[in-house]
Design a protein around this motif. Structure first.
Motif, PDB file in Angstrom:
ATOM      1  N   ASP A  44      -0.901   0.243   3.168  1.00 44.82           N
ATOM      2  CA  ASP A  44      -0.166   0.527   4.419  1.00 44.82           C
ATOM      3  C   ASP A  44       1.008   1.329   4.404  1.00 44.82           C
ATOM      4  OD1 ASP A  44      -2.207  -1.446   4.047  1.00 44.82           O
ATOM      5  OD2 ASP A  44      -1.615  -2.519   5.890  1.00 44.82           O
ATOM      6  N   ASN A  45       1.803   0.473   3.738  1.00 46.91           N
ATOM      7  CA  ASN A  45       3.515   1.076   3.872  1.00 46.91           C
ATOM      8  C   ASN A  45       3.838   1.531   2.435  1.00 46.91           C
ATOM      9  OD1 ASN A  45       4.342   0.822   6.223  1.00 46.91           O
ATOM     10  ND2 ASN A  45       4.201  -1.529   5.925  1.00 46.91           N
ATOM     11  N   LYS A  47       4.661   4.177   0.671  1.00 47.69           N
ATOM     12  CA  LYS A  47       6.252   5.040   0.435  1.00 47.69           C
ATOM     13  C   LYS A  47       7.127   4.083   0.399  1.00 47.69           C
ATOM     14  CE  LYS A  47       8.277   9.182   0.970  1.00 47.69           C
ATOM     15  NZ  LYS A  47       8.283  10.496   2.004  1.00 47.69           N
ATOM     16  N   LYS A  48       7.374   3.171   1.405  1.00 49.55           N
ATOM     17  CA  LYS A  48       8.613   2.260   1.965  1.00 49.55           C
ATOM     18  C   LYS A  48       8.412   1.458   0.709  1.00 49.55           C
ATOM     19  CE  LYS A  48      10.479  -0.293   5.393  1.00 49.55           C
ATOM     20  NZ  LYS A  48       9.807  -1.826   5.046  1.00 49.55           N
ATOM     21  N   ASP A  49       7.375   0.835   0.292  1.00 46.47           N
ATOM     22  CA  ASP A  49       7.321  -0.284  -0.788  1.00 46.47           C
ATOM     23  C   ASP A  49       7.798   0.193  -2.088  1.00 46.47           C
ATOM     24  OD1 ASP A  49       6.481  -2.298   1.228  1.00 46.47           O
ATOM     25  OD2 ASP A  49       4.469  -1.907   0.511  1.00 46.47           O
ATOM     26  N   SER A  51       9.895   2.823  -2.447  1.00 42.31           N
ATOM     27  CA  SER A  51      11.331   2.847  -2.628  1.00 42.31           C
ATOM     28  C   SER A  51      12.052   1.686  -2.627  1.00 42.31           C
ATOM     29  CB  SER A  51      11.896   3.821  -1.363  1.00 42.31           C
ATOM     30  OG  SER A  51      11.587   3.253  -0.055  1.00 42.31           O
ATOM     31  N   THR A  52      11.434   0.607  -1.877  1.00 41.63           N
ATOM     32  CA  THR A  52      12.273  -0.689  -2.120  1.00 41.63           C
ATOM     33  C   THR A  52      12.159  -1.251  -3.932  1.00 41.63           C
ATOM     34  OG1 THR A  52      11.067  -1.435  -0.335  1.00 41.63           O
ATOM     35  CG2 THR A  52      11.740  -3.222  -1.823  1.00 41.63           C
ATOM     36  N   ASP A  55      15.283   0.494  -5.078  1.00 46.14           N
ATOM     37  CA  ASP A  55      16.169  -0.010  -4.684  1.00 46.14           C
ATOM     38  C   ASP A  55      16.463  -1.536  -5.665  1.00 46.14           C
ATOM     39  OD1 ASP A  55      16.609   1.818  -2.741  1.00 46.14           O
ATOM     40  OD2 ASP A  55      15.810   0.719  -1.099  1.00 46.14           O
TER      41      ASP A  55
END
Ligand code: ATR
Length: 274
Positions: A44-45, A47-49, A51-52, A55
């Protein structure tokens, strides 16, 4: 900068992954400061996961089902092997950018080389059963070793034709029902299907026409000795189990992150099979 190195494996689900056992064994064996985590990332997420993870300072990660293709869109660099195979199983993060690799072909070839050092890849044809992601990596590896002819057979024939695109001169597609029809020149048989795996039907394959010097490899490793390998032993053929491919594909990934090319030792094999 901290000298603690963080790596891991992303997938969904991820609980079954044996990669943490492998990499943790090597971190301990070589006295390194680092960790290798199981990271459950649902699609689901995605791309965001990812980039986490950047980080959080990860040096890289392995990629398993269902992300081996989708990760490619997020990579800034993909090496030639992963591009040809069409899947990334190893990522190194360099300057916040993802570099994608595929070590499956290497793992498959190294396992054969370590298990049967005298095997000559150029001596005869190889028969590859199945045409999924693993088969594509294996065929790529076999082409690079100079195998003169690779016969690909799969229940769904269209997928065999996709693999044929890797080299339509050396790859020949055969219908699944005819997989035993032309074994006389075959020196290597590889099962890449899930048949024979715990909970699945066995692979029914008649080996009587296979030359005795041919080797038979099953990439299924649970159980370690599949029906196919038992029958091959009874026919007098050398066999290679599937666990080695899993272990050897992990080596170049570990090297990219931790800077040491690790060895597959008996203690590791024992741990992974326990
Ligand atoms: P992997 O990444 O391990 O290769 P995959 O891409 O899901 O996994 O491929 C599974 C392989 O097992 C395919 O070749 C599949 O055949 P289809 O392409 O026809 O689906 C094969 N396979 C799975 N179940 C099978 C069965 N009951 N009979 C024959 N082949 C089967």
């Amino acid at each position: 900068m901290s000298s603690f190195i963080k790596a891991g494996v992303i997938g969904h689900p991820i609980a079954h992954s044996k990669s943490p056992i492998i990499h943790s064994h090597w971190i301990e064996k070589y006295g390194l400061k680092g960790s290798y985590d199981k990271i459950d990332i649902p699609p689901d997420n995605f791309k965001k996961d990812i980039s986490t993870l950047i980080d959080q300072g990860y040096v890289g990660f392995n990629v398993t089902v269902p992300h081996k293709q989708t990760i490619m869109a997020l990579c800034d660099y993909i090496d030639e092997t992963a591009t040809a195979i069409g899947a990334v199983n190893t990522v190194k993060i360099i300057d916040n950018k993802l570099h994608g690799y595929n070590t499956d072909a290497y793992g498959f070839i190294q396992n054969i080389k370590q298990s049967v050092p005298e095997f000559n890849f150029t001596s005869g044809a190889a028969l590859v059963l199945g045409a999924g992601g693993a088969a594509r990596a294996i065929v790529y590896g076999l082409l690079n070793q100079g195998v003169p002819e690779i016969i690909v057979t799969n229940r769904t024939i269209e997928k065999s034709f996709d693999i044929m695109g890797l080299d339509n001169k050396r790859i020949r597609v055969v219908e699944w029902d005819l997989k035993e029809a032309n074994l006389k020149n075959v020196h290597l048989v590889v099962n890449t299907t899930s048949l024979g795996m715990k909970g699945q039907s066995p692979l029914i394959f008649n080996l009587s026409d296979l030359p005795k010097q041919a080797i038979v490899n099953d990439i299924v490793y649970a159980p370690l000795k599949t029906n196919l390998l038992t029958n091959a032993e009874l026919s007098g053929n050398l066999t290679v189990t599937g666990i080695g491919m899993l272990l050897h594909q992990a080596r170049p990934a570990f090297e990219k992150w931790f800077g040491i090319m690790p060895e597959v030792d008996d203690a590791l094999i024992e741990k992974v099979l326990a």
